[in-house]
Enzyme design. Structure first.
Site, PDB file in Angstrom:
ATOM      1  N   ASP A  71      52.890 -39.177  -5.011  1.00  0.00           N
ATOM      2  CA  ASP A  71      54.166 -39.925  -5.478  1.00  0.00           C
ATOM      3  C   ASP A  71      53.917 -41.357  -5.436  1.00  0.00           C
ATOM      4  O   ASP A  71      53.727 -42.007  -4.223  1.00  0.00           O
ATOM      5  CB  ASP A  71      55.158 -39.359  -4.818  1.00  0.00           C
ATOM      6  CG  ASP A  71      56.682 -39.770  -5.429  1.00  0.00           C
ATOM      7  OD1 ASP A  71      56.658 -40.408  -6.445  1.00  0.00           O
ATOM      8  OD2 ASP A  71      57.486 -39.229  -4.734  1.00  0.00           O
ATOM      9  N   ASP A  72      53.625 -42.114  -6.392  1.00  0.00           N
ATOM     10  CA  ASP A  72      53.554 -43.626  -6.385  1.00  0.00           C
ATOM     11  C   ASP A  72      52.007 -44.000  -6.039  1.00  0.00           C
ATOM     12  O   ASP A  72      52.127 -45.192  -5.576  1.00  0.00           O
ATOM     13  CB  ASP A  72      54.608 -44.292  -6.051  1.00  0.00           C
ATOM     14  CG  ASP A  72      56.099 -44.123  -6.491  1.00  0.00           C
ATOM     15  OD1 ASP A  72      56.029 -43.558  -7.575  1.00  0.00           O
ATOM     16  OD2 ASP A  72      57.009 -44.712  -6.136  1.00  0.00           O
TER      17      ASP A  72
ATOM     18  N   HIS B 266      62.683 -33.246  -8.130  1.00  0.00           N
ATOM     19  CA  HIS B 266      63.097 -34.167  -9.045  1.00  0.00           C
ATOM     20  C   HIS B 266      63.300 -33.861 -10.433  1.00  0.00           C
ATOM     21  O   HIS B 266      63.500 -34.788 -11.330  1.00  0.00           O
ATOM     22  CB  HIS B 266      62.154 -35.354  -9.059  1.00  0.00           C
ATOM     23  CG  HIS B 266      62.608 -36.705  -9.149  1.00  0.00           C
ATOM     24  ND1 HIS B 266      61.970 -37.985  -9.298  1.00  0.00           N
ATOM     25  CD2 HIS B 266      63.970 -37.123  -9.452  1.00  0.00           C
ATOM     26  CE1 HIS B 266      62.782 -39.068  -9.624  1.00  0.00           C
ATOM     27  NE2 HIS B 266      63.972 -38.509  -9.546  1.00  0.00           N
TER      28      HIS B 266
ATOM     29  N   HIS C  49      55.640 -42.361  -1.721  1.00  0.00           N
ATOM     30  CA  HIS C  49      56.742 -43.116  -2.136  1.00  0.00           C
ATOM     31  C   HIS C  49      57.490 -43.762  -0.826  1.00  0.00           C
ATOM     32  O   HIS C  49      57.706 -43.291   0.316  1.00  0.00           O
ATOM     33  CB  HIS C  49      57.642 -42.177  -2.619  1.00  0.00           C
ATOM     34  CG  HIS C  49      58.839 -42.649  -3.598  1.00  0.00           C
ATOM     35  ND1 HIS C  49      60.034 -43.299  -2.879  1.00  0.00           N
ATOM     36  CD2 HIS C  49      58.966 -42.408  -4.893  1.00  0.00           C
ATOM     37  CE1 HIS C  49      60.935 -43.575  -4.132  1.00  0.00           C
ATOM     38  NE2 HIS C  49      60.246 -43.166  -5.160  1.00  0.00           N
TER      39      HIS C  49
ATOM     40  N   LYS D 289      54.385 -49.212 -11.575  1.00  0.00           N
ATOM     41  CA  LYS D 289      55.528 -48.601 -12.225  1.00  0.00           C
ATOM     42  C   LYS D 289      56.444 -49.033 -12.581  1.00  0.00           C
ATOM     43  O   LYS D 289      57.127 -50.393 -12.165  1.00  0.00           O
ATOM     44  CB  LYS D 289      55.907 -47.680 -10.618  1.00  0.00           C
ATOM     45  CG  LYS D 289      56.985 -46.791 -10.937  1.00  0.00           C
ATOM     46  CD  LYS D 289      57.517 -46.169  -9.516  1.00  0.00           C
ATOM     47  CE  LYS D 289      58.659 -45.239  -9.714  1.00  0.00           C
ATOM     48  NZ  LYS D 289      59.114 -44.790  -8.333  1.00  0.00           N
TER      49      LYS D 289
ATOM     50  N   LYS E 248      58.048 -32.104  -3.648  1.00  0.00           N
ATOM     51  CA  LYS E 248      59.182 -32.815  -4.550  1.00  0.00           C
ATOM     52  C   LYS E 248      59.506 -32.358  -5.640  1.00  0.00           C
ATOM     53  O   LYS E 248      58.365 -32.241  -6.581  1.00  0.00           O
ATOM     54  CB  LYS E 248      58.912 -34.538  -4.591  1.00  0.00           C
ATOM     55  CG  LYS E 248      59.639 -35.099  -5.491  1.00  0.00           C
ATOM     56  CD  LYS E 248      59.380 -36.646  -5.410  1.00  0.00           C
ATOM     57  CE  LYS E 248      59.922 -37.294  -6.488  1.00  0.00           C
ATOM     58  NZ  LYS E 248      59.538 -38.811  -6.424  1.00  0.00           N
TER      59      LYS E 248
ATOM     60  N   ARG F 170      56.818 -35.427 -14.367  1.00  0.00           N
ATOM     61  CA  ARG F 170      57.054 -34.245 -13.783  1.00  0.00           C
ATOM     62  C   ARG F 170      57.533 -33.150 -14.850  1.00  0.00           C
ATOM     63  O   ARG F 170      56.938 -32.030 -14.955  1.00  0.00           O
ATOM     64  CB  ARG F 170      57.872 -34.179 -12.356  1.00  0.00           C
ATOM     65  CG  ARG F 170      57.326 -34.965 -11.389  1.00  0.00           C
ATOM     66  CD  ARG F 170      58.244 -35.415 -10.262  1.00  0.00           C
ATOM     67  NE  ARG F 170      57.746 -36.383  -9.459  1.00  0.00           N
ATOM     68  CZ  ARG F 170      56.978 -36.118  -8.472  1.00  0.00           C
ATOM     69  NH1 ARG F 170      57.066 -34.805  -7.924  1.00  0.00           N
ATOM     70  NH2 ARG F 170      56.554 -37.543  -7.760  1.00  0.00           N
TER      71      ARG F 170
ATOM     72  N   ASP G  10      51.615 -39.525  -9.943  1.00  0.00           N
ATOM     73  CA  ASP G  10      52.745 -39.584 -10.943  1.00  0.00           C
ATOM     74  C   ASP G  10      53.150 -40.734 -11.882  1.00  0.00           C
ATOM     75  O   ASP G  10      53.683 -40.433 -13.002  1.00  0.00           O
ATOM     76  CB  ASP G  10      54.263 -38.721 -10.265  1.00  0.00           C
ATOM     77  CG  ASP G  10      54.772 -39.746  -9.631  1.00  0.00           C
ATOM     78  OD1 ASP G  10      54.140 -40.855  -9.215  1.00  0.00           O
ATOM     79  OD2 ASP G  10      55.970 -39.577  -9.284  1.00  0.00           O
ATOM     80  N   ASN G  11      52.484 -41.856 -11.430  1.00  0.00           N
ATOM     81  CA  ASN G  11      52.563 -42.988 -12.009  1.00  0.00           C
ATOM     82  C   ASN G  11      51.971 -44.212 -11.385  1.00  0.00           C
ATOM     83  O   ASN G  11      51.099 -43.830 -10.349  1.00  0.00           O
ATOM     84  CB  ASN G  11      54.176 -43.345 -12.443  1.00  0.00           C
ATOM     85  CG  ASN G  11      55.120 -43.335 -11.217  1.00  0.00           C
ATOM     86  OD1 ASN G  11      55.906 -42.445 -11.126  1.00  0.00           O
ATOM     87  ND2 ASN G  11      54.858 -44.147 -10.002  1.00  0.00           N
TER      88      ASN G  11
ATOM     89  N   CYS H 189      58.920 -41.372 -12.207  1.00  0.00           N
ATOM     90  CA  CYS H 189      58.632 -39.901 -11.511  1.00  0.00           C
ATOM     91  C   CYS H 189      59.010 -38.661 -12.386  1.00  0.00           C
ATOM     92  O   CYS H 189      58.012 -38.084 -12.833  1.00  0.00           O
ATOM     93  CB  CYS H 189      59.242 -39.934 -10.253  1.00  0.00           C
ATOM     94  SG  CYS H 189      58.793 -41.342  -9.125  1.00  0.00           S
TER      95      CYS H 189
END
Length: 422
Positions: free
Chosen positions: A13-14, A115, A211, A375, A113, A55, A317-318, A51
């Site tokens: 994540d990030d 989301h 994150h 991001k 996660k 996904r 994810d980014n 995010c």
């Protein structure tokens, strides 16, 4: 009939492009490095800039507007609310990958996660996962610490409570020793050990690390003490040289100039530098702990004789998170006030359960170089991410691909390997 492959999809994540060792970073990631060095590294792989849109594309193979996540639910503006494609959750116009695989006989497991919806009716178990343990919102305290919410709580924090669910049952209280990356690793290992051995599996392990808020075990943070004292500009050049030496970027690449959104490193006070460095030390520790948990899962598959028949994908994810959230006019000033009242962000406490920090745009641009920004931007820095494949059934060992790819390629690739029609 040949044995159908298992699948393990791991999402960070990030995470920035050059954060892990196999992509030029100095952070200790031996397990991901081993997967990369025995597999395929992708240098031109793209996601959405944030995010939940990513996904939705990952799990459907479609554009995120079709899937209902035209933008993150947390950032929906009044003119978008109620419009098709902006439902804010994974809608019913798309079929999810675990739904297709479960129907085809796969056991579908998730820990991490989500989301893609905040209610039980929109949770992973309702979209094809037989077993699931998940954080439903886009972020939360990694230790489960939550201050009291009241009418003065900024909307950003109200939208990111520690809301966990297992299958269709919400978790009322997290264990006292809870830490997100460890919990996600533990739960996926539990599901793998309990699974039906007669069926192949699709396992999804989307971490909420690294994150914000930046939080990590103190003993791991200590390993990075002093590593970043020279500041982000020095680290940026160091990583760029490593990327070139690894053959991940061309030797003559000139990085995009640093976008100076905050004061230059030399203009900071000694105390400001110490706080900035500590945030980066905690970030590195979060990445290392995530890698450790990935290693536990991979080791279990190896012990069970399943690793050679398991297609493993790892990606972010980014791009790295570079936003200065306290500078956002929408909630910045009230956010700073709230954090100062409810959290202890003093130097010695950064990284603990009751601290709430992020590392800002300069460290993020270390991780996204040579690309521009990070991001939330549709520049390469926001959408080009590290990705790697490990699958011994294919001759991929040690290879690097510079071919263009997107997160929407994942679902059709997995379905093809599994022999499943959409």
């Amino acid at each position: 009939m040949p044995q159908r492959p298992n699948f393990l999809v791991i999402l960070a994540d990030d995470l920035g492009f050059s954060d892990i060792g196999a992509f030029g970073g100095e952070i200790a990631t031996p397990n991901l490095d081993a997967l990369a060095n025995n597999g395929l590294r992708l240098t031109d792989f793209h996601t959405a800039p944030t995010c939940s849109p990513t996904r939705s594309m990952l799990l459907t193979g479609t554009d995120h507007h079709i899937a209902g996540i035209g933008t993150m639910a947390e950032t929906l503006t009044p003119e978008l609310i109620g419009k098709p494609g902006y439902e804010g959750y994974l809608n019913d116009r798309v079929v999810a990958l675990p739904e297709l695989l479960r129907e085809a006989g796969y056991q579908t497991l998730m820990s991490g996660k989500w989301h893609l919806g905040l209610t039980a009716e929109l949770a992973p178990h309702a979209r094809g996962f037989e077993r699931s343990f998940s954080l439903l919102p886009g972020a939360a305290n990694h230790y489960g610490f939550e201050p009291t919410y009241d009418e003065h709580t900024p909307g950003l924090l109200k939208s990111t409570p520690a809301l966990y669910i297992e299958d269709d049952t919400f978790i009322d209280e997290l264990p006292k020793d809870f830490y997100s990356s460890d919990a996600f690793g533990d739960k996926l290992l539990q599901y793998l050990k309990e699974r039906d051995q007669s069926r192949p599996f699709f396992a999804y392990l989307p971490f909420s690390a690294p994150h914000w808020p930046l939080q990590a075990p103190a003993d791991i943070v200590e390993k990075y003490r002093g590593r970043y004292d020279a500041g982000p500009e020095v680290l940026r050049l160091e990583r760029l040289e490593k990327l070139k030496s690894l053959g991940l970027i061309e030797p003559d690449v000139e990085p995009h100039p640093l976008i100076q959104l905050t004061a230059q490193w030399d203009a900071l006070s000694d105390e400001q530098k110490r706080i900035s460095v500590r945030a980066m030390e905690v970030y590195a520790a979060m990445v290392e702990r995530m890698d450790w948990n990935i290693g536990r899962v991979v080791d279990y598959l190896r012990q069970q004789g399943q690793l050679d028949n398991t297609f493993i994908l790892f990606m972010s994810d980014n791009g790295a998170e570079g936003a200065l959230l306290e500078a956002f006019p929408k909630f910045g000033p009230e956010l700073v006030t709230y954090l100062s009242q409810h959290y202890d962000n003093s130097l010695d406490n950064i990284g603990r359960a009751n601290s709430y920090v992020w590392y800002g745009p300069n460290w993020a641009q270390v991780a996204t170089a040579p690309s521009r920004l990070f991001k939330a931007f549709t520049t390469e820095g926001g959408i080009r991410v590290p990705a790697l494949l490990h699958y011994p059934q294919l001759p991929l060992k040690g290879q690097i691909s510079h071919g263009f790819g997107t997160v929407m390629d994942i679902t059709p690739t997995i379905l093809d390997l599994a022999g499943v029609r959409h």
